[in-house]
Design a protein around this motif. Sequence first.
Motif, PDB file in Angstrom:
ATOM      1  N   TYR A  19       0.880  -1.174   0.000  1.00 50.32           N
ATOM      2  CA  TYR A  19       0.000   0.000   0.000  1.00 50.32           C
ATOM      3  C   TYR A  19       0.908   1.213   0.000  1.00 50.32           C
ATOM      4  CZ  TYR A  19      -4.104   2.865   0.976  1.00 50.32           C
ATOM      5  OH  TYR A  19      -5.136   3.774   0.883  1.00 50.32           O
ATOM      6  N   VAL A  20       0.844   2.013  -1.062  1.00 52.84           N
ATOM      7  CA  VAL A  20       1.715   3.166  -1.223  1.00 52.84           C
ATOM      8  C   VAL A  20       0.862   4.426  -1.312  1.00 52.84           C
ATOM      9  CG1 VAL A  20       3.465   4.245  -2.684  1.00 52.84           C
ATOM     10  CG2 VAL A  20       3.430   1.752  -2.416  1.00 52.84           C
ATOM     11  N   LEU A  21       1.206   5.413  -0.497  1.00 47.83           N
ATOM     12  CA  LEU A  21       0.489   6.687  -0.543  1.00 47.83           C
ATOM     13  C   LEU A  21       1.022   7.544  -1.680  1.00 47.83           C
ATOM     14  CD1 LEU A  21       0.223   7.649   3.225  1.00 47.83           C
ATOM     15  CD2 LEU A  21      -1.613   6.915   1.704  1.00 47.83           C
ATOM     16  N   LYS A  22       0.104   8.126  -2.456  1.00 47.50           N
ATOM     17  CA  LYS A  22       0.490   9.043  -3.520  1.00 47.50           C
ATOM     18  C   LYS A  22       0.945  10.352  -2.884  1.00 47.50           C
ATOM     19  CE  LYS A  22      -2.905   7.558  -6.934  1.00 47.50           C
ATOM     20  NZ  LYS A  22      -4.099   7.984  -7.689  1.00 47.50           N
ATOM     21  N   PRO A  23       2.149  10.789  -3.187  1.00 39.22           N
ATOM     22  CA  PRO A  23       2.597  12.081  -2.669  1.00 39.22           C
ATOM     23  C   PRO A  23       1.820  13.234  -3.313  1.00 39.22           C
ATOM     24  CG  PRO A  23       4.447  10.734  -3.367  1.00 39.22           C
ATOM     25  CD  PRO A  23       3.206  10.061  -3.865  1.00 39.22           C
ATOM     26  N   ALA A  24       1.805  14.365  -2.624  1.00 35.62           N
ATOM     27  CA  ALA A  24       1.061  15.527  -3.115  1.00 35.62           C
ATOM     28  C   ALA A  24       1.786  16.234  -4.258  1.00 35.62           C
ATOM     29  CB  ALA A  24       0.812  16.507  -1.974  1.00 35.62           C
ATOM     30  N   SER A  25       3.107  16.331  -4.194  1.00 34.30           N
ATOM     31  CA  SER A  25       3.830  17.036  -5.253  1.00 34.30           C
ATOM     32  C   SER A  25       4.114  16.085  -6.419  1.00 34.30           C
ATOM     33  CB  SER A  25       5.132  17.630  -4.726  1.00 34.30           C
ATOM     34  OG  SER A  25       6.161  16.678  -4.720  1.00 34.30           O
TER      35      SER A  25
END
Length: 152
Positions: free
Chosen positions: A120-126
Amino acid sequence: MLGSKLVVRVAERVDVLWVEDDALDGELALECLPGGFEGLSVRLVSDGRKALEWVRACGSRSSLPLVVLLDLHLPGADGLEVLREIRSSPATSLLPVVVFSSTADPRTIKACYCAGANSYVLKPASFAEYLQVLSQVVQYWVRTNHHPLLAF
């Protein structure tokens, strides 16, 4: 179009099936990925149902992608439903699935792992960080990981 039947053809080997409802972001990211992925074949699908139809159309374990990158918020079928269906079939139960989502809710993350997510990988904002994380994920699952479906 509503009511039209989707025809899925699997013509070539695909290394990564990327299920992302924002096709523009997906295409932009693919164009900007670092050069270490020459020869990498990525199929971008923007709908959960279409992703499942594509996986079913692969036909055999040897034609499945090396990894599925799966967003959770999708039209047609949400990512958790896609994950559960992939895990329910003997032909795809070992297919590596990485949830790539902006959802940081611990209950959602737990539900994905309970449904069989490999990561499970969180999408970064930038966007720069997004490209870096995406590159690392693809590098690991395509170049480093020993694919379970090719081991049999």
